[in-house]
Design an enzyme around this catalytic site. Structure first.
Site, PDB file in Angstrom:
ATOM      1  N   SER A   8      16.742  47.686 -23.084  1.00 37.47           N
ATOM      2  CA  SER A   8      15.690  46.841 -22.476  1.00 37.47           C
ATOM      3  C   SER A   8      14.890  47.820 -21.750  1.00 37.47           C
ATOM      4  O   SER A   8      15.322  48.770 -20.914  1.00 37.47           O
ATOM      5  CB  SER A   8      16.082  45.771 -21.661  1.00 37.47           C
ATOM      6  OG  SER A   8      16.919  46.080 -20.650  1.00 37.47           O
ATOM      7  N   SER A  36      19.794  28.623  -0.585  1.00 39.22           N
ATOM      8  CA  SER A  36      18.640  29.462  -0.407  1.00 39.22           C
ATOM      9  C   SER A  36      18.779  30.517   0.218  1.00 39.22           C
ATOM     10  O   SER A  36      19.261  30.496   1.300  1.00 39.22           O
ATOM     11  CB  SER A  36      17.443  28.413   0.148  1.00 39.22           C
ATOM     12  OG  SER A  36      16.174  29.160   0.087  1.00 39.22           O
ATOM     13  N   GLY A  48      15.040  48.001 -16.464  1.00 42.32           N
ATOM     14  CA  GLY A  48      15.628  47.760 -17.863  1.00 42.32           C
ATOM     15  C   GLY A  48      16.547  49.040 -18.173  1.00 42.32           C
ATOM     16  O   GLY A  48      16.311  50.015 -18.134  1.00 42.32           O
ATOM     17  N   ASN A  52      15.872  52.968 -17.681  1.00 38.12           N
ATOM     18  CA  ASN A  52      16.385  53.875 -16.663  1.00 38.12           C
ATOM     19  C   ASN A  52      17.259  55.019 -17.105  1.00 38.12           C
ATOM     20  O   ASN A  52      17.365  56.086 -16.509  1.00 38.12           O
ATOM     21  CB  ASN A  52      17.438  52.684 -16.086  1.00 38.12           C
ATOM     22  CG  ASN A  52      16.938  51.708 -15.301  1.00 38.12           C
ATOM     23  OD1 ASN A  52      15.713  51.870 -15.012  1.00 38.12           O
ATOM     24  ND2 ASN A  52      17.348  50.631 -14.905  1.00 38.12           N
ATOM     25  N   PHE A 116      17.895  36.956 -15.205  1.00 40.18           N
ATOM     26  CA  PHE A 116      17.262  37.920 -16.379  1.00 40.18           C
ATOM     27  C   PHE A 116      16.649  36.913 -17.490  1.00 40.18           C
ATOM     28  O   PHE A 116      17.137  36.237 -17.946  1.00 40.18           O
ATOM     29  CB  PHE A 116      18.410  38.766 -17.012  1.00 40.18           C
ATOM     30  CG  PHE A 116      17.740  39.897 -17.816  1.00 40.18           C
ATOM     31  CD1 PHE A 116      17.047  40.913 -17.409  1.00 40.18           C
ATOM     32  CD2 PHE A 116      17.616  39.592 -19.236  1.00 40.18           C
ATOM     33  CE1 PHE A 116      16.519  41.753 -17.969  1.00 40.18           C
ATOM     34  CE2 PHE A 116      17.393  40.629 -19.928  1.00 40.18           C
ATOM     35  CZ  PHE A 116      16.813  41.703 -19.718  1.00 40.18           C
ATOM     36  N   ASN A 191      32.536  48.936 -17.284  1.00 40.47           N
ATOM     37  CA  ASN A 191      32.975  49.203 -15.697  1.00 40.47           C
ATOM     38  C   ASN A 191      34.277  48.268 -15.789  1.00 40.47           C
ATOM     39  O   ASN A 191      35.043  47.650 -16.958  1.00 40.47           O
ATOM     40  CB  ASN A 191      31.963  48.437 -14.830  1.00 40.47           C
ATOM     41  CG  ASN A 191      31.873  46.975 -14.855  1.00 40.47           C
ATOM     42  OD1 ASN A 191      32.429  46.094 -15.535  1.00 40.47           O
ATOM     43  ND2 ASN A 191      30.564  46.421 -14.530  1.00 40.47           N
ATOM     44  N   THR A 219      34.225  52.769 -15.455  1.00 42.28           N
ATOM     45  CA  THR A 219      33.938  53.068 -14.128  1.00 42.28           C
ATOM     46  C   THR A 219      34.224  52.245 -13.072  1.00 42.28           C
ATOM     47  O   THR A 219      34.453  50.920 -13.285  1.00 42.28           O
ATOM     48  CB  THR A 219      32.357  53.252 -14.146  1.00 42.28           C
ATOM     49  OG1 THR A 219      31.850  51.908 -14.570  1.00 42.28           O
ATOM     50  CG2 THR A 219      31.814  54.222 -15.152  1.00 42.28           C
ATOM     51  N   GLY A 224      35.027  56.012  -8.344  1.00 39.54           N
ATOM     52  CA  GLY A 224      35.024  57.112  -9.479  1.00 39.54           C
ATOM     53  C   GLY A 224      35.021  56.412 -10.786  1.00 39.54           C
ATOM     54  O   GLY A 224      34.684  55.121 -11.007  1.00 39.54           O
ATOM     55  N   ASP A 252      22.934  53.055 -14.738  1.00 35.61           N
ATOM     56  CA  ASP A 252      22.075  53.817 -15.979  1.00 35.61           C
ATOM     57  C   ASP A 252      21.894  55.032 -15.657  1.00 35.61           C
ATOM     58  O   ASP A 252      21.758  55.909 -16.434  1.00 35.61           O
ATOM     59  CB  ASP A 252      20.635  52.900 -16.044  1.00 35.61           C
ATOM     60  CG  ASP A 252      20.886  51.544 -16.398  1.00 35.61           C
ATOM     61  OD1 ASP A 252      21.660  51.274 -17.277  1.00 35.61           O
ATOM     62  OD2 ASP A 252      20.207  50.546 -15.908  1.00 35.61           O
TER      63      ASP A 252
END
Length: 298
Positions: A8, A36, A48, A52, A116, A191, A219, A224, A252
């Site tokens: 994206s 809130s 995006g 990135n 998103f 991840n 990740t 690490g 990214d």
């Protein structure tokens, strides 16, 4: 050597909540959640995954070719890519839509809540990948569902090795579809949370996945990452950041470094080491594309 970056291009609205989500959300009241958050700081950035990653790879001396879509409000993003000398050859503008928008709120513990809107991203599958002498590498990052499926097939048909990095798009796919991605890919990166979901849905453990591709990287944030090659795991330690300012886009930035290393033919663990160094630099800056990397990439 160029790398096609499927994903994206988005505008990120980034907000900082000066508290902790855990203190505002009551676990036993989730069925009637109505909260809130006061966010005194707000910023709008270019973001995006494709944008990135391309930014990171370009900083490291690579040739990124982002493959993405923007809406009628995307002219400014196209101008920015050109100013950075990043090709817009594979970026399409879709009339009657908005460019993808991410609303990201970060608390004091660097936890994030994101909303998103995909917008033009849902038309990303219209752009096709074909073999070309200068294209040696690719990556499938979070994108429209159809685009991720079709671009993986097109990479494989064109004989272009690619990284499958589904990110937050992983839940869109069932075990059969994820297995097909892995069978077509050369490398897989996730991840730790995504890794658990990937293994649960495919029925394959990390060692098994790593035997189906050239390598798997899981990740682990500040711990690490684990690099799996042919069923064997190597832990690559994190690099301590000079400051922890904003985690937005760290993954990214890491992916851009991974692509740079793969372009150089480095072992996967060495690619991950560079990724950890770059991630530590990025987290010290606000926004996903406002950082600089002045250290040698070798």
């Amino acid at each position: 050597m160029a790398a096609v970056i499927c994903g994206s291009l988005a505008f990120d609205t980034i907000m900082n909540f000066e508290g902790r989500f855990s203190q505002q959300i009551l676990p036993d009241q989730l069925h009637i959640l109505n909260v809130s958050f006061l966010v005194p700081q707000l910023r709008r950035d270019f973001g995006g995954c494709a944008g990135n990653i391309a930014y990171s790879l370009k900083l490291l001396g690579g040739t990124p070719l982002p493959m993405a879509t923007v809406g009628t409000d995307g002219a400014g993003y196209l101008d920015r890519l050109r100013e950075l000398s990043i090709s817009t050859e594979f970026v399409r503008q879709v009339e009657g839509t908005y460019t993808a928008q991410a609303m990201i709120m970060t608390d004091l513990d660097n936890n994030q809540i994101t909303a998103f809107h995909p917008g033009a991203m849902m038309q990303a599958h219209v752009t096709h990948i074909a073999a070309r002498p200068d294209i040696k590498l690719g990556i499938i990052s979070p994108d429209g569902r159809d685009a991720m499926l079709q671009h993986a097939e097109q990479f494989a048909a064109a004989g272009i090795p690619f990284v499958f990095d589904p990110g937050q798009g992983l839940p869109m796919f069932d075990g059969r579809e994820l297995a097909a991605f892995i069978d077509q890919a050369s490398w897989v990166t996730v991840n730790d949370y995504e890794g658990k979901m990937l293994m649960e849905r495919t029925g394959w453990d990390a060692a098994g996945i790593s035997r189906k591709v050239r390598g798997l990287v899981v990740t682990l944030g500040g711990e690490g990452c684990d690099v799996w090659v042919d069923g064997e795991k190597t832990h690559v330690p994190a690099v301590k950041a000079a400051a922890v300012v904003d985690p937005t886009g760290c993954g990214d930035a890491w992916r851009g470094a991974l692509l740079h290393g793969l372009e150089q033919g480095w072992p996967l663990a060495r690619c991950a080491e560079l990724g950890n160094r770059v991630g530590a630099v990025k987290i010290a800056s606000r926004g996903p594309q406002n950082w600089r990397f002045d250290q040698p990439a070798a």
